[in-house]
Enzyme design. Structure first.
Site, PDB file in Angstrom:
ATOM      1  N   ASP A 216      60.963 -12.799 -13.964  1.00 45.30           N
ATOM      2  CA  ASP A 216      61.467 -13.899 -14.800  1.00 45.30           C
ATOM      3  C   ASP A 216      60.424 -14.990 -14.977  1.00 45.30           C
ATOM      4  OD1 ASP A 216      61.379 -14.812 -12.246  1.00 45.30           O
ATOM      5  OD2 ASP A 216      63.488 -15.408 -12.113  1.00 45.30           O
TER       6      ASP A 216
ATOM      7  N   LYS B 213      56.660 -46.702  -8.555  1.00 45.78           N
ATOM      8  CA  LYS B 213      56.949 -45.334  -9.034  1.00 45.78           C
ATOM      9  C   LYS B 213      55.774 -44.373  -8.787  1.00 45.78           C
ATOM     10  CE  LYS B 213      60.195 -46.956 -12.506  1.00 45.78           C
ATOM     11  NZ  LYS B 213      60.552 -47.069 -13.909  1.00 45.78           N
TER      12      LYS B 213
ATOM     13  N   ASP C 125      59.263 -20.497 -15.284  1.00 41.85           N
ATOM     14  CA  ASP C 125      60.163 -19.701 -14.451  1.00 41.85           C
ATOM     15  C   ASP C 125      61.526 -19.782 -15.126  1.00 41.85           C
ATOM     16  OD1 ASP C 125      61.901 -18.728 -12.617  1.00 41.85           O
ATOM     17  OD2 ASP C 125      61.399 -20.112 -10.995  1.00 41.85           O
TER      18      ASP C 125
END
Length: 356
Positions: free
Chosen positions: A229, A279, A334
């Site tokens: 996959d 952040k 993926d």
């Protein structure tokens, strides 16, 4: 580069050779280049038939020494440079041959455009793990195994096989379990795709590595394993070359994953505030689901026992076997969730229509 090994050795001439000897060599070896080395075995430069022609036009004769026609600042590359990079250099510099030299400037190989543009035939096996239940992709996977789900009109598995075929692979083993009969019915023995396909049938789910214990006969050379996959432009052949060059028992393709913290981070020591980070971005390597393994790595697997790839790598490390990471930068997806499926469809459709 390896397939031309004997050829480029024949194209080496000493610095005191004559133009006649170069012409004979160009005719005889027929790779359009001569590599000139000094007494210490270091590359002095290269000579092409164009260099010879220019020399003759300047009045040199067949017995003249080659000193005046050597292209001394010839472009060279280190042996570990990837095929893709070498091709880009050839295109950018409009040349068809680039010598590979080591740190002592000794010739260790020669890249030829004709060889690079047609990847070498690779007898190595490629195993594709196609047995997963695809639970996160329900309802898509209720009546269709995940690797058969269409991406841009073709099953994911077919994209993987066709990409590997372009890389010179022709023998595939598909490990199947959930709705495996549908995969076998679709691909058969691989004749339609011009490859050979065999099957490993898992009686129960064996994880991302366990099915390899069923390989019979066991591969006699390093082989590639990929999850069924994972849609990617990775060069499977270069992964294999990297694995062999590093003399590893197992190689894992990894991607850099960046994650931005959604909040400003406060750094403290006890109750004291010692700093702020707005952040911050965390970088880590993630497993890309594509591997190269040495046949001996299979010794760590028990037949019909579940095992995932990270566990296989850990077992090898416990035995002091070498495990290495292959950093990849190519597009990779993926396909685990429905939004991944629609993203894969968008990306591949855009690529085939030439949009970005």
């Amino acid at each position: 580069m390896n397939s031309t090994e004997q050829i480029w050795r024949k194209a080496i001439l000493p610095a005191h050779a004559t133009i006649q000897q170069v012409i004979s060599n160009l005719d005889h070896v027929a790779i359009k280049i001569v590599l000139v080395v000094n007494e210490a075995g270091e590359l002095e430069g290269t000579i092409s038939d164009g260099d010879i022609r220019r020399g003759l036009l300047k009045g040199l004769d067949l017995n003249s020494p080659i000193t005046n026609v050597i292209h001394r600042n010839a472009l060279v590359v280190p042996p570990e440079m990837t095929r893709e990079m070498v091709m880009q250099l050839m295109v950018a510099n409009k040349i068809q041959q680039i010598p590979a030299v080591d740190e002592h400037h000794h010739v260790v190989g020669l890249h030829l455009w004709d060889e690079i543009a047609t990847p070498p035939v690779r007898p190595n096996l490629m195993v594709i793990m196609a047995g997963g239940m695809g639970t996160r992709l329900r309802p898509h996977t209720e009546n269709c195994p995940k690797p058969l789900l269409p991406v841009a009109g073709k099953p994911m598995l077919e994209h993987i096989i066709e990409h590997a075929k372009l890389e010179g692979f022709s023998h595939f083993v598909l490990a199947v379990h959930y709705l495996g009969h549908m995969i076998e019915e679709h691909f058969g023995n691989g004749e339609r795709l011009g490859v050979q396909i065999d099957y490993l049938r898992e009686q129960s789910p064996l994880g991302t590595a366990g099915a390899l214990g069923l390989l019979n006969p066991r591969p006699d050379a390093a082989f590639v394993v990929t999850n069924g996959d994972v849609i990617t432009d990775i060069h499977y052949g270069e992964l294999l070359d990297f694995h062999l060059r590093h003399n590893a028992a197992a190689t894992m393709a990894v991607r850099v994953h960046e994650w931005q913290h959604p909040f400003g981070v406060v750094q403290t020591q006890g109750v004291e505030i010692v700093g702020f980070e707005e952040k911050p971005v965390a970088r880590s390597h993630i497993n890309a689901g594509v591997y190269a393994l040495d046949p001996d790595a299979l010794n760590t697997l028990a037949a019909d026992a579940r095992c995932d790839m990270p566990t296989l790598f850990e077992r090898l490390q416990e035995q002091s076997k070498r495990t290495v990471a292959y950093p990849m930068h190519e597009p990779w997806l993926d396909v685990g969730r429905p939004d991944d499926l629609s993203r894969a469809n968008g990306q591949i459709s855009n690529k085939t229509t030439g949009q970005h």
